[in-house]
Design a protein around this motif. Structure first.
Motif, PDB file in Angstrom:
ATOM      1  N   VAL A 360       0.875  -1.207   0.062  1.00 27.88           N
ATOM      2  CA  VAL A 360      -0.048   0.048  -0.029  1.00 27.88           C
ATOM      3  C   VAL A 360       0.801   1.198   0.002  1.00 27.88           C
ATOM      4  O   VAL A 360       2.028   1.367   0.417  1.00 27.88           O
ATOM      5  CB  VAL A 360      -0.832   0.058   1.274  1.00 27.88           C
ATOM      6  CG1 VAL A 360      -1.962  -1.026   1.216  1.00 27.88           C
ATOM      7  CG2 VAL A 360      -0.301  -0.286   2.424  1.00 27.88           C
ATOM      8  N   ALA A 361       0.364   2.332  -0.512  1.00 30.64           N
ATOM      9  CA  ALA A 361       1.147   3.603  -0.404  1.00 30.64           C
ATOM     10  C   ALA A 361       1.549   4.042   0.852  1.00 30.64           C
ATOM     11  O   ALA A 361       0.674   3.956   1.962  1.00 30.64           O
ATOM     12  CB  ALA A 361       0.491   4.606  -1.223  1.00 30.64           C
ATOM     13  N   ASN A 362       2.686   4.361   1.074  1.00 29.43           N
ATOM     14  CA  ASN A 362       3.168   4.927   2.561  1.00 29.43           C
ATOM     15  C   ASN A 362       4.224   6.051   2.222  1.00 29.43           C
ATOM     16  O   ASN A 362       5.404   5.904   2.460  1.00 29.43           O
ATOM     17  CB  ASN A 362       3.854   3.783   3.210  1.00 29.43           C
ATOM     18  CG  ASN A 362       3.961   3.875   4.723  1.00 29.43           C
ATOM     19  OD1 ASN A 362       4.433   3.004   5.434  1.00 29.43           O
ATOM     20  ND2 ASN A 362       3.907   5.112   5.143  1.00 29.43           N
ATOM     21  N   ILE A 363       3.686   7.506   2.125  1.00 29.16           N
ATOM     22  CA  ILE A 363       4.424   8.333   2.021  1.00 29.16           C
ATOM     23  C   ILE A 363       5.218   8.894   3.120  1.00 29.16           C
ATOM     24  O   ILE A 363       4.650   8.675   4.282  1.00 29.16           O
ATOM     25  CB  ILE A 363       3.595   9.767   1.618  1.00 29.16           C
ATOM     26  CG1 ILE A 363       2.971   9.534   0.080  1.00 29.16           C
ATOM     27  CG2 ILE A 363       4.183  10.886   1.789  1.00 29.16           C
ATOM     28  CD1 ILE A 363       1.937  10.647  -0.347  1.00 29.16           C
ATOM     29  N   ASN A 364       6.471   9.029   3.121  1.00 26.91           N
ATOM     30  CA  ASN A 364       7.497   9.299   4.009  1.00 26.91           C
ATOM     31  C   ASN A 364       6.818  10.450   5.062  1.00 26.91           C
ATOM     32  O   ASN A 364       6.274  11.415   4.996  1.00 26.91           O
ATOM     33  CB  ASN A 364       8.740   9.818   3.733  1.00 26.91           C
ATOM     34  CG  ASN A 364       9.579  10.019   4.916  1.00 26.91           C
ATOM     35  OD1 ASN A 364      10.076   8.981   5.442  1.00 26.91           O
ATOM     36  ND2 ASN A 364      10.221  11.207   4.983  1.00 26.91           N
ATOM     37  N   GLY A 365       6.779   9.922   6.277  1.00 27.17           N
ATOM     38  CA  GLY A 365       6.389  10.773   7.522  1.00 27.17           C
ATOM     39  C   GLY A 365       4.875  10.521   7.854  1.00 27.17           C
ATOM     40  O   GLY A 365       4.347  11.036   8.921  1.00 27.17           O
ATOM     41  N   LEU A 366       4.194   9.633   7.005  1.00 22.79           N
ATOM     42  CA  LEU A 366       2.751   9.178   7.456  1.00 22.79           C
ATOM     43  C   LEU A 366       2.410   7.703   7.554  1.00 22.79           C
ATOM     44  O   LEU A 366       3.536   7.102   7.250  1.00 22.79           O
ATOM     45  CB  LEU A 366       1.870   9.863   5.968  1.00 22.79           C
ATOM     46  CG  LEU A 366       1.945  11.120   5.841  1.00 22.79           C
ATOM     47  CD1 LEU A 366       0.912  11.323   4.331  1.00 22.79           C
ATOM     48  CD2 LEU A 366       1.170  12.103   6.686  1.00 22.79           C
ATOM     49  N   SER A 367       1.677   7.543   8.097  1.00 24.93           N
ATOM     50  CA  SER A 367       1.259   6.040   8.333  1.00 24.93           C
ATOM     51  C   SER A 367       0.590   5.623   6.995  1.00 24.93           C
ATOM     52  O   SER A 367       0.145   6.412   6.022  1.00 24.93           O
ATOM     53  CB  SER A 367       0.040   5.919   9.532  1.00 24.93           C
ATOM     54  OG  SER A 367       0.498   6.269  10.777  1.00 24.93           O
ATOM     55  N   ALA A 368       0.648   4.405   6.972  1.00 29.82           N
ATOM     56  CA  ALA A 368       0.262   3.751   5.571  1.00 29.82           C
ATOM     57  C   ALA A 368      -1.273   4.023   5.244  1.00 29.82           C
ATOM     58  O   ALA A 368      -2.165   4.211   5.901  1.00 29.82           O
ATOM     59  CB  ALA A 368       0.491   2.226   5.551  1.00 29.82           C
ATOM     60  N   SER A 369      -1.318   4.248   3.626  1.00 34.42           N
ATOM     61  CA  SER A 369      -2.828   4.103   3.275  1.00 34.42           C
ATOM     62  C   SER A 369      -3.409   2.793   3.384  1.00 34.42           C
ATOM     63  O   SER A 369      -2.887   1.662   3.686  1.00 34.42           O
ATOM     64  CB  SER A 369      -2.736   4.566   1.927  1.00 34.42           C
ATOM     65  OG  SER A 369      -4.067   4.447   1.122  1.00 34.42           O
TER      66      SER A 369
END
Length: 385
Positions: A360-369
């Motif tokens: 799943v998408a997981n942009i740096n600094g955020l929890s995963a989508s």
């Protein structure tokens, strides 16, 4: 009376000279904004976000001229959150940097908590360390180009500048009795900056990265995972070694700059670092990643900077996850020390990630989508002092 006046004059001259030969500078950055993400665990997220373009910090930097071209120097740099006032870097008081050393015409040797050579020689060439904020760093900052992790107990050499060429290396002692290699870190790099061209290359080798690199802060776990922040690599906490090879370059022509970076990151010998729950999947072998970034920025006016970038990450070895990431940004300078910025990031994931599940998408600094896609945006203000 004349002798007394002469003595006072001499003392004043000596004090003035001593003052001229030593200096201590207070400096810092306060960077704060608002962030939005369309999917964090299946929900929209609106939050305050600090240290976006550059981590919030204050520091003291000092030098003393020892004569003959030799200088003593030190840096103590604290990280914090502008919204809460909390210490950054896992609660360390001087978690960003803390070192002391000597500098001469042959280079500089420092000892303390410091940056590795990947950060020093290639980190500034990725957009996450420029205009794109930490959200625009490579997924999970898996190659540490965005400087998520520092190095404790390190000895570092940085060369003088030889016609635009600099080089250096770092070694960190593990400090484990009877186990010389455990928690050991070493790195090296070289850079070139002359005229419109900037080039850099770095190498990093970390033993037991879950503890020595990701887990070297005051609040780190002593036995369990410190790598849970990103699904890109959270399943590889049992790796015996993390290795990063990086290179990058940028060329400026007029108001435009074109840049590129490449890194190969490997989490080697999975299952070889003991700890509670570090290897729930029973993995072995090595997990590897290629990462390539193309970036562009344009100084539309002296005050207005526009940027765009594309980043591609491909996992191989243990997993086959792929992450496509696009970033756009704008930075408007109110003065040399204060600017306003806005960035947008889109990421798409596919394949199988480090947890053994569908990526799943997981942009740096955020929890995963909860899906293969994730969008984030941030606006803010930065002030340097």
């Amino acid at each position: 009376m004349k002798k007394s006046l002469l003595a006072l004059a001499a003392l004043g001259t000596f004090a003035g000279a001593a003052h001229a030969q030593s200096s201590v500078t207070l400096y810092g950055i306060v960077d704060a904004g608002l962030a939005y993400a369309n999917n964090v665990g299946g929900h929209h997220l609106y939050e305050t976000s600090a240290g976006n373009l550059q981590g919030d910090r204050w520091g003291l930097r000092g030098t003393e001229d020892l004569g003959g071209g030799l200088k003593a120097l030190f840096v103590l740099e604290n990280g914090f959150n502008a919204f809460s006032g909390k210490l950054g870097q896992g609660g360390d008081e001087f978690g960003r940097q803390a070192y002391v050393g000597l500098s001469s015409q042959f280079g500089t040797v420092t000892l303390g908590r410091q940056y590795d050579s990947v950060v020093d020689y290639t980190g500034a060439l990725e957009v996450g360390s420029q205009w794109a904020s930490f959200y625009g760093a490579h997924p999970g900052d898996l190659d540490n180009m965005n400087n998520s992790n520092r190095v404790n107990n390190s000895i570092k050499y940085t060369s003088a500048n030889y016609s635009g060429i600099t080089f250096g290396g770092l070694y960190s002692l593990g400090g484990i009795a009877g186990q010389f290699n455990r928690n050991q870190i070493f790195s090296g790099g070289v850079g070139y900056a002359q005229g419109p061209l900037t080039l850099g290359a770095g190498y990093l080798n970390v033993k037991n990265p879950n503890f020595s690199f990701f887990g070297n802060n005051a609040t780190s776990n002593a036995a369990t995972s410190n790598m849970a922040g990103s699904t890109v690599y959270s399943g590889y906490a049992s790796a015996k070694t993390q290795q990063v090879i990086s290179a990058g370059g940028a060329y400026t022509f007029g108001p435009a700059t074109v840049g590129a970076t490449y890194s190969n990151t490997q989490f080697k010998d999975l299952g070889q670092t003991p700890g509670t729950g570090l290897n729930p999947q029973g993995l072995n072998g090595s997990a590897k990643f290629h990462n390539a970034e193309l970036n562009f920025k344009y100084q539309l006016t002296p005050a207005l900077l526009l940027g765009a970038a594309y980043d591609y990450t491909k996992g191989y070895g243990v997993n086959d996850a792929k992450y496509h990431q696009g970033i756009v940004g704008v930075d408007y300078f109110l003065s040399k020390r204060t600017d306003l910025y806005a960035d947008g990031i889109y990421q798409h994931a596919s394949g199988t990630d480090s947890t053994g599940k569908t990526a799943v998408a997981n942009i740096n600094g955020l929890s995963a989508s909860s899906t293969s896609n994730q969008v984030a945006a941030v606006v803010g203000i930065r002030h340097k002092f």
